[in-house]
Design a protein around this motif. Structure first.
Motif, short mmCIF file in Angstrom:
data_model
loop_
_atom_site.label_atom_id
_atom_site.label_comp_id
_atom_site.label_asym_id
_atom_site.label_seq_id
_atom_site.Cartn_x
_atom_site.Cartn_y
_atom_site.Cartn_z
N TYR A 222 0.83 -1.20 0.00
CA TYR A 222 0.00 0.00 0.00
C TYR A 222 0.86 1.25 0.00
O TYR A 222 0.62 2.20 -0.76
N LEU A 223 1.89 1.28 0.83
CA LEU A 223 2.72 2.47 0.96
C LEU A 223 3.58 2.70 -0.27
O LEU A 223 3.83 3.85 -0.65
N VAL A 224 4.05 1.62 -0.90
CA VAL A 224 4.79 1.79 -2.16
C VAL A 224 3.92 2.54 -3.17
O VAL A 224 4.39 3.43 -3.88
N ASN A 225 2.65 2.20 -3.19
CA ASN A 225 1.72 2.85 -4.12
C ASN A 225 1.45 4.29 -3.72
O ASN A 225 1.64 5.22 -4.51
N THR A 226 1.03 4.50 -2.48
CA THR A 226 0.58 5.84 -2.09
C THR A 226 1.74 6.83 -1.93
O THR A 226 1.55 8.03 -2.11
N GLU A 227 2.93 6.33 -1.61
CA GLU A 227 4.09 7.21 -1.45
C GLU A 227 4.83 7.44 -2.75
O GLU A 227 5.82 8.17 -2.79
N GLY A 228 4.36 6.80 -3.84
CA GLY A 228 5.00 7.00 -5.13
C GLY A 228 6.39 6.41 -5.22
O GLY A 228 7.23 6.88 -6.00
N ALA A 229 6.66 5.36 -4.45
CA ALA A 229 7.97 4.72 -4.50
C ALA A 229 8.11 3.91 -5.78
O ALA A 229 7.13 3.48 -6.38
N ASP A 230 9.35 3.69 -6.18
CA ASP A 230 9.63 2.94 -7.40
C ASP A 230 9.82 1.45 -7.14
O ASP A 230 9.77 0.65 -8.06
N LEU A 231 10.05 1.11 -5.88
CA LEU A 231 10.36 -0.27 -5.53
C LEU A 231 10.04 -0.49 -4.06
O LEU A 231 10.21 0.42 -3.24
N GLY A 232 9.57 -1.69 -3.75
CA GLY A 232 9.38 -2.09 -2.36
C GLY A 232 10.03 -3.44 -2.13
O GLY A 232 10.00 -4.30 -3.02
N VAL A 233 10.64 -3.61 -0.99
CA VAL A 233 11.24 -4.90 -0.65
C VAL A 233 10.76 -5.29 0.74
O VAL A 233 10.91 -4.53 1.70
N MET A 234 10.16 -6.47 0.83
CA MET A 234 9.62 -6.98 2.10
C MET A 234 10.41 -8.20 2.53
O MET A 234 10.59 -9.14 1.74
N LEU A 235 10.86 -8.20 3.77
CA LEU A 235 11.56 -9.35 4.34
C LEU A 235 10.59 -10.11 5.21
O LEU A 235 10.20 -9.65 6.29
N SER A 236 10.14 -11.26 4.73
CA SER A 236 9.17 -12.06 5.49
C SER A 236 9.06 -13.45 4.88
O SER A 236 9.19 -13.62 3.66
N ALA A 237 8.80 -14.43 5.73
CA ALA A 237 8.44 -15.76 5.26
C ALA A 237 7.01 -16.08 5.65
O ALA A 237 6.64 -17.24 5.82
N SER A 238 6.21 -15.03 5.84
CA SER A 238 4.77 -15.16 6.03
C SER A 238 4.45 -16.10 7.20
O SER A 238 4.77 -15.82 8.33
N HIS A 239 3.81 -17.23 6.89
CA HIS A 239 3.36 -18.16 7.93
C HIS A 239 4.42 -19.19 8.31
O HIS A 239 4.19 -20.01 9.20
N ASN A 240 5.57 -19.18 7.64
CA ASN A 240 6.61 -20.18 7.91
C ASN A 240 7.20 -19.99 9.32
O ASN A 240 7.11 -18.92 9.91
N PRO A 241 7.88 -21.02 9.84
CA PRO A 241 8.49 -20.91 11.17
C PRO A 241 9.55 -19.81 11.23
O PRO A 241 10.10 -19.39 10.21
N MET A 242 9.88 -19.41 12.45
CA MET A 242 10.80 -18.29 12.67
C MET A 242 12.15 -18.42 11.97
O MET A 242 12.66 -17.43 11.44
N PRO A 243 12.81 -19.59 11.95
CA PRO A 243 14.14 -19.64 11.31
C PRO A 243 14.12 -19.28 9.83
O PRO A 243 15.14 -18.87 9.28
N ASP A 244 12.98 -19.44 9.16
CA ASP A 244 12.87 -19.09 7.74
C ASP A 244 12.74 -17.58 7.58
O ASP A 244 12.32 -16.87 8.48
N ASN A 245 13.09 -17.11 6.39
CA ASN A 245 12.76 -15.75 6.01
C ASN A 245 12.65 -15.70 4.50
O ASN A 245 12.89 -16.70 3.82
#
Length: 450
Positions: A88-111
């Motif tokens: 959402y923020l990449v869109n509304t802030e007019g950014a050219d790129l977004g990078v998210m660090l997450s493994a969603s529902h996976n266990p903590m050691p994953d990313n």
């Protein structure tokens, strides 16, 4: 060499498969590719970087910020934020790129690393392939004033996102609703309770104290028992469970019964159709959605368009034909009027709004759909890439589908995010579904053993 990108970015055990070096190189390659394809504007490009609450996200985010800045990109480190919040923020802030660090529902050691291009849209397969090709290849590095700046946001951007979530309800008040919210000790811990509170609900928060080590640990949408018990204990009308990066939502009714993504989509589809907002009276779902969803939607004059597994494929189908609602049984639900990716908190708010406006309980709303018995078995330690080509497995799946007839089906597929094969069987009885699923899982384990 196997493709680095899966169905939802690049994932692996942090500091083993997913290292700081790889995060750095991927970020550089992404900046180069998007610059070469004209995805950056005619100015110094800007990127937003976010993460969920995993401890490994701290060093990976630092590596990503360093890589982007070294490629001449100005970086804003948003800190802990839900994946849909970053989009959402990449869109509304007019950014050219977004990078998210997450493994969603996976266990903590994953990313994992997910990239968004301008507009907050996930990269398509072509761009991901281009990024892989650029890894560690020679390039002309900027120097001096041409390298990027890195700044840390002070929380303003996250607050803007929460305000937007509440505003999406269009003034509908959730006053009078008692709701238990399970934040999975993830990114939703910073957004879900504030959003529901601002919308007027009485909120009981659980698993909202992340330590960096407890994300998804017996919490959130992959561990529903605690929420089910809490809803009954507190006499709540609704329970909602998010996952680590808050892009999915599952629910619980007042009696503690699970309301999965299929039922949530069914509720929202009927609501949107009644409002004249369900484009072409069509819901987009994946091949893993229960046949009960298709049957229920047919009864309400709604067509279900089915895609490959993965919210990116749901999004592609929605974008291609302008559909307004889609998602997965796992709880990824996309309401395109408000978001261009699955957003668990947004979904939960609109589910609660359906209760508030109809005066019905979530159990009553969910009763429009009857799920067929469904059994899922994950088969680990196998060569998942041969799942669709092994002749004995193919023959067995064909025979099982013939045995089930119109009363069920088999879906056998390699996981896009984990090293295993998923065997899913639907049938008219639990016993038949389990017998066939176990039979096929045993065959997969034997034929595809490493």
């Amino acid at each position: 060499m196997a493709r680095l990108f899966g169905t939802d970015g690049v994932r692996g055990i942090a500091n083993r498969e997913l290292t700081a070096e790889l995060a750095l190189e991927l970020s550089i390659a992404a900046a180069r590719v998007l610059g070469e394809t004209g995805a950056f504007r005619e100015r110094r490009p800007v990127a937003l970087v976010g993460r969920d609450t995993r401890i490994s996200g701290e060093f990976l985010a630092a590596a990503v910020c360093a890589g982007l800045a070294s490629a001449g990109v100005d970086v804003v480190d948003v800190g802990v934020v839900p994946t849909p919040g970053l989009a959402y923020l990449v869109n509304t802030e007019g950014a050219d790129l977004g990078v998210m660090l997450s493994a969603s529902h996976n266990p903590m050691p994953d990313n994992g690393i997910k990239f968004f291009q301008r507009g907050g849209v996930k990269l398509d397969d072509f761009l991901e392939d281009q990024i892989e090709e650029r890894l560690e290849s020679p390039w002309e590095r900027p120097t001096g004033a041409d390298v990027g700046h890195v700044t840390a946001d002070d929380g303003t951007l996250l607050h803007r996102y929460v305000d937007y979530l509440v505003a999406s309800l269009g003034g509908i008040s959730l006053a009078g609703l008692k709701i238990v919210v399970d934040g999975a000790n993830g990114a939703a811990a910073l957004t879900a309770v504030p959003a529901f509170t601002a919308a007027g609900a009485e909120v009981i928060g659980m698993n909202i104290t992340p330590t960096g080590l407890n994300i998804n640990d017996k919490a959130g949408s992959t561990h529903m028992d605690g929420l089910q018990a809490a809803v009954v204990e507190h006499g709540a009308m609704l329970g909602v469970a998010l996952d680590g990066d808050a892009d999915r939502c599952l629910a619980v009714d007042a009696s503690g019964n699970l309301v999965d993504g299929d039922k949530i989509m069914a509720i929202l589809a009927v609501e949107l159709k009644a409002q004249g907002k369900l484009h072409n009276d069509t819901l987009v779902a994946t091949i893993m959605s229960n046949l009960g969803l298709i049957n229920a939607m047919r009864e309400h004059g709604i067509h279900v368009e089915q895609t490959r597994v993965g919210d990116r494929y749901v999004l592609e189908a929605m974008g291609a034909d302008g559909f307004t609602l889609g998602g997965e049984q796992s709880g990824h639900v996309i309401i395109s009027e408000y978001a261009n990716t699955g957003d668990g908190v947004l979904t939960a708010l609109h589910l609660a709004a359906a209760m508030a406006t109809s005066g019905k309980s979530v159990a009553e709303l969910a009763s429009i759909m009857t799920s067929l018995p469904q059994v899922m078995i994950n088969v680990p330690n196998v060569d998942k890439m041969r799942a669709g080509v092994d002749p004995e497995i193919t023959q067995a799946v064909t025979a099982a589908n013939k045995e089930l007839g119109n009363g069920g089906r088999v879906v056998l597929r390699p996981s896009g995010t984990e090293p295993l094969v998923r065997v899913m069987v639907e049938a008219t009885t639990d016993e038949q579904a389990r017998e066939i699923a176990e039979r096929l899982a045993g065959l997969v384990a034997h034929r595809l053993a490493l």
